[in-house]
Enzyme design. Structure first.
Site, PDB file in Angstrom:
ATOM      1  NE  ARG A 154      -4.805   2.083  -1.389  1.00 18.02           N
ATOM      2  CZ  ARG A 154      -4.970   2.240  -2.602  1.00 18.02           C
ATOM      3  NH1 ARG A 154      -4.123   3.322  -3.214  1.00 18.02           N
ATOM      4  NH2 ARG A 154      -5.794   1.318  -3.218  1.00 18.02           N
TER       5      ARG A 154
ATOM      6  CG  ASP B 276      -8.545  13.422  -6.614  1.00 25.50           C
ATOM      7  OD1 ASP B 276      -9.013  14.390  -6.168  1.00 25.50           O
ATOM      8  OD2 ASP B 276      -9.028  12.653  -7.456  1.00 25.50           O
TER       9      ASP B 276
ATOM     10  CG  HIS C 287      -5.283  12.940  -8.793  1.00 24.63           C
ATOM     11  ND1 HIS C 287      -4.994  11.871  -8.013  1.00 24.63           N
ATOM     12  CD2 HIS C 287      -4.704  13.905  -8.757  1.00 24.63           C
ATOM     13  CE1 HIS C 287      -3.886  12.336  -7.162  1.00 24.63           C
ATOM     14  NE2 HIS C 287      -3.700  13.788  -7.660  1.00 24.63           N
TER      15      HIS C 287
ATOM     16  CG  ASP D 191      -1.436   0.959  -4.515  1.00 25.43           C
ATOM     17  OD1 ASP D 191      -0.765   1.476  -5.007  1.00 25.43           O
ATOM     18  OD2 ASP D 191      -2.483  -0.163  -4.736  1.00 25.43           O
TER      19      ASP D 191
ATOM     20  CG  ASP E 111      -5.153   1.192 -16.283  1.00 23.32           C
ATOM     21  OD1 ASP E 111      -6.161   1.568 -16.520  1.00 23.32           O
ATOM     22  OD2 ASP E 111      -5.049   0.450 -15.105  1.00 23.32           O
TER      23      ASP E 111
ATOM     24  CB  SER F 274      -9.600  -2.524  -9.185  1.00 25.69           C
ATOM     25  OG  SER F 274      -8.459  -2.529  -8.284  1.00 25.69           O
TER      26      SER F 274
END
Length: 435
Positions: free
Chosen positions: A105, A132, A178, A201, A279, A310
Site C-alpha cells: 500500500r 513485506d 511477516h 492502513d 489475530d 480480507s
C-alpha cells in the site's frame, strides 16, 4: 569515551618521545653520523611520527563514530514498573517503538504522516517500518521519509505451502510470517522491551502516543493484562460517548488495530506462533489465558484500508464508521488505577448490575428515558447475536468472547444513553462453542 581518547593521544606522544630519545642516543654515540645523514634520519623519524599520529587520529574518529552509532541504535531501557499500590505515569518516559507492518500500500504515507505529526519525541517513539511483498512504489514512499523512520524488509518473499483448502488464504499465511519476523526484529535484534504495533492502513489520533505512554505502567504492573489496544470494535460515532473520550475499559476480546505488548509476551508467544490467522489465534483461550486488554471508549485509530487479504470484510458495515478521537486527552495526568483488575470488577460490575433491566423493544422505541443507563440481559448465544444485530453491534464471537466484551458484558451508547448488553450476574465464563 574520554578515557579512550586520552589513551590514543598518550600512545602518539610516547611514540614521538621514544623516537626522539633514540635519535639523541645515536647522536651521542662515537662515530655518530654526519650532519646530512642526521638530517635525513630526522626527516624519516618526523615522517614516521606524522604517519603514526594520522593513524591514531583515524582510529579515534572511528571509535567516536561507533560510539555515536551505538548510542543512536541502542534504546534506553524503560523504567521499572510503579509500586503496586497505584498506577501513575513514570517520571522518565519509556522508549516505545512503533512497528508499522507494510506491504504493497503506497498509502502508507497517510499512516506515517500522522504518526510523525503527533509523536512528541523521536527518541522515545522511534518508528520502524517493516515491509513485506517487495512492492517498489511502497518502498519508495517509505524511503522518502529518510532518517525519520527505520525501513526494514522481510527477506523471505516466497510462497508458502498451504493445505489445498487454504489456497485462497495464502495471504493470511504471509501476514503471520511477516508478523513473526518483524516482531522478532524488534524484540530480538533491536532488543526493545515493549512495542506498539500498527498496520499500514491505520490513521492515529492526536493523543495516540499519550494514551500508550500512560497505559504502559499499568500493563507492566498488572499481570492480568496482556495488551493495550487503541481500538473499540463497537466504536461507531453514534455508539460512543465522545464527551467521555478519557474513558477506558478492560476487555477480554483481543482488539488489535494499534496495540502495545511487552517483550515478555513475545517470549511466550514466539515459540508457538501460528502459520496463519494470527489475530484469531490470539483470541483462543490457550493464548489469552484469562488475561484482558485495555481499550478506549473512543478509538485512537481508524482504518482506511478497504482492500486487503480480507477483501473488505466488515469494512463497509462497521469499520469505515469508527469514530477517531479528535480531542487530546492528557492521559499521563490521569489516575488509571481504576483499571486494575480487582478495583475494575468491583466498580464496573456493580454499575452494570445496578442498572435497571429493559427489553430490546423498549430500547428501540426509545422508551423509559428517565432510567438513565440500562441493562439488556441475554441468555445464550442466539439471544446475544439477535440483540447485537438489532442494536447495530458487531455480533460475531471468537472463542465465545464478544467484541469489546468483559465478563460477557458489552458497553455501548444507543440513542444517546448508556446500555450494557450483559449475561446474568451469575455468569461463570465463556463457552468456546459459541463461536
Amino acid at each position: 569515551m574520554l578515557k579512550k581518547s586520552s589513551l590514543v593521544l598518550w600512545g602518539a606522544a610516547l611514540f614521538v618521545a621514544w623516537n626522539g630519545l633514540l635519535l639523541l642516543f645515536l647522536w651521542s654515540r662515537p662515530g655518530a653520523p654526519d650532519g646530512s645523514r642526521l638530517t635525513a634520519e630526522l626527516l624519516r623519524l618526523a615522517q614516521d611520527a606524522e604517519a603514526e599520529l594520522q593513524l591514531q587520529r583515524d582510529l579515534l574518529l572511528q571509535i567516536q563514530r561507533l560510539s555515536q552509532l551505538r548510542r543512536k541504535e541502542t534504546p534506553k531501557p524503560p523504567p521499572p514498573p510503579p509500586p503496586p499500590a497505584a498506577v501513575t505515569a513514570s517520571a522518565e518516559p519509556p522508549v516505545l517503538p512503533v512497528l508499522v507492518l507494510a506491504c504493497d500500500r503506497s498509502t502508507v504515507r497517510r499512516c506515517l504522516d500522522k504518526l510523525l505529526r503527533y509523536r512528541p519525541s523521536a527518541r522515545r517513539f522511534p518508528v520502524i517500518v517493516s515491509q513485506d511483498c517487495g512492492h517498489a512504489e511502497t518502498a519508495r514512499v517509505i524511503a522518502s521519509y529518510g532518517d525519520a523512520v527505520a525501513h526494514i524488509r522481510q527477506p523471505d518473499l516466497s510462497d508458502i505451502a498451504v493445505p489445498p483448502e487454504h489456497k485462497k488464504f495464502q495471504g493470511y499465511y504471509k501476514i503471520a510470517r511477516h508478523y513473526r519476523w518483524a516482531l522478532g526484529q524488534v524484540f530480538r535484534t533491536f532488543r526493545y522491551r515493549a512495542a506498539i504495533v500498527v498496520e499500514d492502513d491505520l490513521e492515529v489520533a492526536p493523543d495516540f502516543f499519550e494514551y500508550f505512554q500512560a497505559a504502559f505502567p499499568l500493563l507492566r504492573a498488572d499481570p492480568s493484562l496482556w495488551c493495550v489496544s487503541a481500538w473499540n470494535d463497537n466504536g461507531k460515532e453514534q455508539m460512543v460517548d465522545v464527551g467521555q473520550a478519557e474513558l477506558l475499559y478492560r476487555t477480554d476480546f483481543f482488539p488489535g488495530l494499534g496495540w502495545l505488548l511487552l517483550a515478555e509476551l513475545w517470549d511466550e508467544l514466539e515459540p508457538k506462533w501460528p502459520r496463519a490467522f494470527w489475530d484469531d489465534w490470539m483470541r483462543q483461550p490457550e493464548q489469552r489465558r484469562d488475561r484482558s486488554c485495555v481499550r478506549p471508549e473512543v478509538s485512537r485509530t481508524m482504518t482506511f484500508g478497504r482492500k486487503g487479504v480480507s477483501h473488505g470484510q466488515f469494512f463497509d458495515q462497521y469499520l469505515k464508521f469508527i469514530k477517531l478521537n479528535d480531542r487530546f486527552v492528557p492521559f499521563t495526568q490521569l489516575d488509571l488505577s481504576y483499571l486494575k483488575k480487582e478495583e475494575y470488577e468491583r466498580s464496573f460490575l456493580r454499575r452494570v448490575y445496578a442498572a435497571p433491566e429493559v427489553r430490546v423493544e423498549e430500547l428501540q422505541g426509545n422508551r423509559r428515558r428517565d432510567l438513565g443507563a440500562v441493562r439488556l440481559q441475554y441468555r445464550g448465544r442466539d439471544a446475544f447475536k439477535a440483540f447485537a444485530k438489532a442494536l447495530g453491534l458487531m455480533d460475531d464471537l471468537k472463542s465465545g468472547v464478544p467484541r469489546a466484551g468483559y465478563r460477557g458484558i458489552v458497553s455501548f451508547v444507543y440513542r444517546g444513553r448508556r446500555v450494557y448488553l450483559a449475561p446474568p450476574s451469575d455468569w461463570t465464563g465463556y463457552d468456546p462453542s459459541w463461536s
